[in-house]
Design a protein around this motif. Structure first.
Motif, PDB file in Angstrom:
ATOM      1  N   TYR A  71      56.594  82.577  95.766  1.00  0.00           N
ATOM      2  CA  TYR A  71      55.632  82.830  96.906  1.00  0.00           C
ATOM      3  C   TYR A  71      55.491  83.968  97.436  1.00  0.00           C
ATOM      4  O   TYR A  71      56.542  84.879  97.417  1.00  0.00           O
ATOM      5  CB  TYR A  71      55.804  81.495  98.005  1.00  0.00           C
ATOM      6  N   THR A  75      61.927  86.395 100.131  1.00  0.00           N
ATOM      7  CA  THR A  75      63.067  87.077 100.525  1.00  0.00           C
ATOM      8  C   THR A  75      64.231  86.183 100.622  1.00  0.00           C
ATOM      9  O   THR A  75      64.185  85.140 101.175  1.00  0.00           O
ATOM     10  CB  THR A  75      62.773  87.980 101.687  1.00  0.00           C
ATOM     11  N   LEU A 158      68.237  72.759  96.234  1.00  0.00           N
ATOM     12  CA  LEU A 158      67.053  72.924  96.916  1.00  0.00           C
ATOM     13  C   LEU A 158      65.928  72.872  95.328  1.00  0.00           C
ATOM     14  O   LEU A 158      65.413  73.946  95.243  1.00  0.00           O
ATOM     15  CB  LEU A 158      66.636  73.747  97.590  1.00  0.00           C
ATOM     16  N   ILE A 196      51.446  74.231 105.751  1.00  0.00           N
ATOM     17  CA  ILE A 196      51.939  73.176 106.412  1.00  0.00           C
ATOM     18  C   ILE A 196      53.765  73.324 105.906  1.00  0.00           C
ATOM     19  O   ILE A 196      54.110  73.381 104.946  1.00  0.00           O
ATOM     20  CB  ILE A 196      51.662  71.779 105.638  1.00  0.00           C
ATOM     21  N   GLY A 199      59.781  75.893 107.872  1.00  0.00           N
ATOM     22  CA  GLY A 199      61.193  76.310 107.562  1.00  0.00           C
ATOM     23  C   GLY A 199      60.995  77.818 107.105  1.00  0.00           C
ATOM     24  O   GLY A 199      60.052  78.556 107.298  1.00  0.00           O
ATOM     25  N   GLN A 204      58.139  82.929 106.008  1.00  0.00           N
ATOM     26  CA  GLN A 204      57.836  83.952 105.204  1.00  0.00           C
ATOM     27  C   GLN A 204      56.380  84.324 104.461  1.00  0.00           C
ATOM     28  O   GLN A 204      55.801  85.235 104.620  1.00  0.00           O
ATOM     29  CB  GLN A 204      58.915  83.931 103.860  1.00  0.00           C
ATOM     30  N   THR A 359      56.962  72.525 102.443  1.00  0.00           N
ATOM     31  CA  THR A 359      57.575  71.191 103.252  1.00  0.00           C
ATOM     32  C   THR A 359      58.885  70.745 102.482  1.00  0.00           C
ATOM     33  O   THR A 359      59.330  69.746 102.972  1.00  0.00           O
ATOM     34  CB  THR A 359      56.549  69.811 102.995  1.00  0.00           C
ATOM     35  N   GLY A 360      59.529  71.702 102.033  1.00  0.00           N
ATOM     36  CA  GLY A 360      61.031  71.561 101.570  1.00  0.00           C
ATOM     37  C   GLY A 360      61.239  70.752 100.260  1.00  0.00           C
ATOM     38  O   GLY A 360      60.154  70.916  99.474  1.00  0.00           O
ATOM     39  N   PHE A 361      62.591  70.276 100.230  1.00  0.00           N
ATOM     40  CA  PHE A 361      63.097  69.735  99.030  1.00  0.00           C
ATOM     41  C   PHE A 361      63.808  68.599  99.301  1.00  0.00           C
ATOM     42  O   PHE A 361      64.145  68.379 100.395  1.00  0.00           O
ATOM     43  CB  PHE A 361      64.115  70.899  98.482  1.00  0.00           C
ATOM     44  N   TRP A 474      66.991  69.049 106.994  1.00  0.00           N
ATOM     45  CA  TRP A 474      67.364  68.683 105.501  1.00  0.00           C
ATOM     46  C   TRP A 474      68.860  68.653 105.620  1.00  0.00           C
ATOM     47  O   TRP A 474      69.425  68.240 104.547  1.00  0.00           O
ATOM     48  CB  TRP A 474      66.708  69.586 104.419  1.00  0.00           C
TER      49      TRP A 474
HETATM   50  P1  NAP Z   1      62.577  73.223 105.254  1.00  0.00           P
HETATM   51  O1  NAP Z   1      63.461  74.150 105.828  1.00  0.00           O
HETATM   52  O2  NAP Z   1      62.966  71.841 104.914  1.00  0.00           O
HETATM   53  O3  NAP Z   1      61.043  72.990 105.995  1.00  0.00           O
HETATM   54  C1  NAP Z   1      60.243  72.033 105.821  1.00  0.00           C
HETATM   55  C2  NAP Z   1      59.050  72.155 106.888  1.00  0.00           C
HETATM   56  O4  NAP Z   1      58.066  71.405 106.516  1.00  0.00           O
HETATM   57  C3  NAP Z   1      59.534  71.822 108.277  1.00  0.00           C
HETATM   58  O5  NAP Z   1      58.947  72.600 109.117  1.00  0.00           O
HETATM   59  C4  NAP Z   1      58.965  70.386 108.375  1.00  0.00           C
HETATM   60  O6  NAP Z   1      58.660  70.062 109.789  1.00  0.00           O
HETATM   61  C5  NAP Z   1      57.628  70.615 107.544  1.00  0.00           C
HETATM   62  N1  NAP Z   1      57.194  69.261 107.045  1.00  0.00           N
HETATM   63  C6  NAP Z   1      57.861  68.533 106.055  1.00  0.00           C
HETATM   64  N2  NAP Z   1      56.819  67.253 105.842  1.00  0.00           N
HETATM   65  C7  NAP Z   1      55.997  67.485 106.863  1.00  0.00           C
HETATM   66  C8  NAP Z   1      54.791  66.898 107.233  1.00  0.00           C
HETATM   67  N3  NAP Z   1      54.598  65.470 106.730  1.00  0.00           N
HETATM   68  N4  NAP Z   1      53.997  67.237 108.151  1.00  0.00           N
HETATM   69  C9  NAP Z   1      53.950  68.365 108.522  1.00  0.00           C
HETATM   70  N5  NAP Z   1      55.161  69.197 108.483  1.00  0.00           N
HETATM   71  C10 NAP Z   1      56.098  68.589 107.597  1.00  0.00           C
HETATM   72  O7  NAP Z   1      62.080  73.813 103.669  1.00  0.00           O
HETATM   73  P2  NAP Z   1      61.801  75.191 103.321  1.00  0.00           P
HETATM   74  O8  NAP Z   1      61.092  76.119 104.464  1.00  0.00           O
HETATM   75  O9  NAP Z   1      61.320  75.467 102.119  1.00  0.00           O
HETATM   76  O10 NAP Z   1      63.436  75.679 103.342  1.00  0.00           O
HETATM   77  C11 NAP Z   1      64.449  75.051 102.743  1.00  0.00           C
HETATM   78  C12 NAP Z   1      65.545  75.691 102.679  1.00  0.00           C
HETATM   79  O11 NAP Z   1      65.630  76.963 101.428  1.00  0.00           O
HETATM   80  C13 NAP Z   1      66.126  76.687 103.872  1.00  0.00           C
HETATM   81  O12 NAP Z   1      66.639  76.045 104.723  1.00  0.00           O
HETATM   82  C14 NAP Z   1      67.041  77.662 103.196  1.00  0.00           C
HETATM   83  O13 NAP Z   1      68.316  76.968 102.893  1.00  0.00           O
HETATM   84  C15 NAP Z   1      66.262  77.876 101.696  1.00  0.00           C
HETATM   85  N6  NAP Z   1      65.529  78.982 101.804  1.00  0.00           N
HETATM   86  C16 NAP Z   1      66.160  80.269 102.042  1.00  0.00           C
HETATM   87  C17 NAP Z   1      65.341  81.337 102.197  1.00  0.00           C
HETATM   88  C18 NAP Z   1      66.007  82.521 102.565  1.00  0.00           C
HETATM   89  O14 NAP Z   1      65.534  83.366 102.944  1.00  0.00           O
HETATM   90  N7  NAP Z   1      67.498  82.772 101.934  1.00  0.00           N
HETATM   91  C19 NAP Z   1      63.713  81.471 102.154  1.00  0.00           C
HETATM   92  C20 NAP Z   1      63.185  80.108 101.940  1.00  0.00           C
HETATM   93  C21 NAP Z   1      64.170  78.985 101.819  1.00  0.00           C
HETATM   94  P3  NAP Z   1      60.005  69.383 110.594  1.00  0.00           P
HETATM   95  O15 NAP Z   1      61.052  70.479 110.760  1.00  0.00           O
HETATM   96  O16 NAP Z   1      59.261  69.095 111.664  1.00  0.00           O
HETATM   97  O17 NAP Z   1      60.724  68.427 109.787  1.00  0.00           O
END
Ligand code: NAP
Length: 515
Positions: A71, A75, A158, A196, A199, A204, A359-361, A474
């Protein structure tokens, strides 16, 4: 001093088999996954002289999360020179925090340099692993089979995208995709985009696309604390110096400071470092106060949970991005998705052309959906009925010679998972040595070792800020218990330095040779 003798097979009980007359065994090892951890395993197996191995990779490229995520703005928020293998420094990082594309190239270069591609079988997904007659029988999605003495599951954490369950999302007429499945065929420049998720990923993406597209809306269900970490450049002169002089690179890395920071970070998580907690909190609060000028917007962006309850977001420019013209913050709940956009609880239809689900994993899947059946028909699903668990994040009772890198309950956070995997490998390599030396045919922890570990881990997890900080994330399992390593970094390093052999029903190697 307890004496450890071979345990014999008895119904429902753990056993390790001692073979005092055995010579060195040639182990057949299967590594599952060619991401960061699988590459590490392959290189380290060769270093140990274990050459009879393959790495099965379900995709057509190495890289794991860094292959899947492409994406805009991707970073890693760990300092570049610490997001590298200890044995393969990279003088060529261009930024202080490494861009995703450079990380992927680094892994590809490393694989080529260590001639690992020969060992990787692409497009081969392991669907089933069954322990029979002292070996692991594997089935692959293409119908092939294989047999191994040892499995190293390096399947990542993830890697199963989580799409939300929002009414009408399949009725949307525009283009939509998960952040880890970015559709690069969709031109964005003149489009109205919705992101949406708030995280690290969503933040980013917003920072990267603000000002680059017609309009972008950030749908935040929960605001996040943001640490203003700058991301400078390494000049060509610096990179040239690092290429010529590895000592200069090591010095620039300042590993002692990095490790002290990780230690402090983990102590804040575990509630031991209150001064550290105040430091992180103040830095994030100041960032919000100083860098968001509109008081109403500032309050919308202010989290109501403690700093570090969720994985902290490191961003030098998110607040700047969200205040730009053509960028909107949406804090109203999403009620449904319609053909033309996203309807929120206030009745507003946010018309968009593209929806990005950041929305994460599904963080609790690990090697699943692979079916794993251990000794005596023990199934992974039944062991993991309430939550994924593994003794010290590495091994499980009744699953002999099955070892995990970045398995359940391992450390996660704002630090290098490469470093974590290298410590875990150090531990696993000692288990492999016992197998290879013929000390035993099988290694798996005693049931009581896992039970003791889990009891202590869950009790400690309930003291962490992930549990007490007033948020959901998560990091929490389905019962709301933090699923990660709930102690500090130095405890992890200590635990990984040498296995507690009795926990495996084994005598320590030195004791045995004295026997
Ligand atoms: P995430 O931290 O799990 O964030 C998911 C986001 O989606 C949250 O804001 C969540 O809201 C929202 N969400 C989920 N379901 C939703 C819904 N039905 N309606 C509205 N919002 C919803 O996912 P991520 O941002 O992909 O990151 C995951 C992990 O990947 C990070 O914590 C990190 O460990 C890793 N990561 C690392 C980097 C890095 O720089 N090293 C970069 C990207 C990712 P809520 O908070 O309200 O649940």
């Amino acid at each position: 001093m307890p004496v450890f003798w071979p345990r014999t097979l008895s119904a429902g009980h753990y056993y390790n088999v001692w073979g005092t007359n055995m010579s060195k065994r040639e182990l057949r090892v299967i590594v599952i996954g060619a991401g960061m951890a699988g590459i590490l395993a392959g290189i380290r197996l060769r270093d140990m002289g274990l050459t009879n191995f393959v790495i099965y990779e379900k995709s057509d490229r190495i890289g794991g999360t860094w292959r899947d995520n492409t994406y805009p703005g991707l970073t890693c928020d760990v300092p570049s020179h610490h997001y590298t293998y200890s044995f393969e420094r990279n003088p060529d990082w261009t930024r202080h925090l490494p861009p995703g594309s450079e990380i992927q190239q680094y892994f590809e270069r490393t694989c080529a340099k260590y001639s690992l591609y020969d060992a990787i079988r692409f497009g081969r997904e392991v669907t089933r692993a069954t322990y029979e007659d002292g070996r692991w029988q594997l089935e692959l999605s293409d119908g092939a089979t294989d047999v191994a003495d040892v499995i190293i599951a390096a399947t990542g954490v993830l890697h199963h995208p989580r799409l939300p369950d929002i009414e009408g999302m399949w009725d949307f007429h525009g283009r939509s995709f998960h952040s880890a499945r970015w559709d690069h065929t969709v031109p964005l420049q003149d489009k109205r985009i919705a992101v949406i998720g708030n995280g690290s990923t969503g933040v980013q993406i917003i920072s990267a696309l603000a000002g680059e597209v017609a309009h972008i809306s950030h749908f935040q269900r929960t605001p996040q604390w943001i640490m203003p970490v700058p991301n400078g450049y390494y000049s060509e002169a610096e990179r040239e110096r690092f290429r010529r002089d590895p000592a200069a690179l090591e010095e620039a890395m300042d590993t002692a400071t990095y490790e002290a920071n990780v230690e402090s970070y983990t102590e804040v998580i575990t509630g031991q470092d209150t001064a550290g907690a105040m430091h992180w909190t103040k830095a994030c609060e100041d960032n919000l106060e100083r860098n968001v000028t509109d008081p109403a917007l500032r309050e919308l962006l202010r989290p109501d949970h403690k700093v570090l309850c969720k994985r902290l977001i490191f961003s030098p420019d998110y607040y700047e991005a969200i205040q730009r013209p053509g960028v909107a913050l949406v804090r109203e709940d999403i009620t449904r998705i319609e053909a033309d956009g996203i309807r929120t609880a206030d009745g507003v239809l946010h018309r968009v052309d593209v929806i990005v689900y950041a929305t994460g994993f599904h963080a609790d899947q690990f090697m699943r959906p692979m079916q794993v059946t251990g000794r005596g028909g023990a199934s992974l699903e039944s062991l993991w009925l309430d939550r994924p668990k593994a003794y010290l994040a590495i091994s499980m009772p009744e699953f002999p010679n099955f070892f995990m890198l970045n398995g359940p309950s391992g450390p996660v956070g704002n630090f290098s998972l490469i470093d974590i995997a290298e410590h875990q490998w150090h531990y696993i390599s000692q288990l492999l040595d016992r197998l290879r030396n013929g000390d035993c045919l099988e290694i798996s922890p005693l049931r009581e070792s896992l039970e003791r570990f889990e009891t202590e881990r869950v009790a400690a997890a309930k003291k962490t800020v992930w549990y007490t900080g007033g948020c959901r994330s998560w990091y929490l399992d389905s019962a709301g218990i933090p699923s990660s390593w709930p102690w500090n970094y130095s405890r992890f390093v200590r635990e990984m330095s040498e296995p507690d052999w009795p926990a495996f029903g084994l005598e320590p190697p030195a004791h045995r040779s004295n026997a």
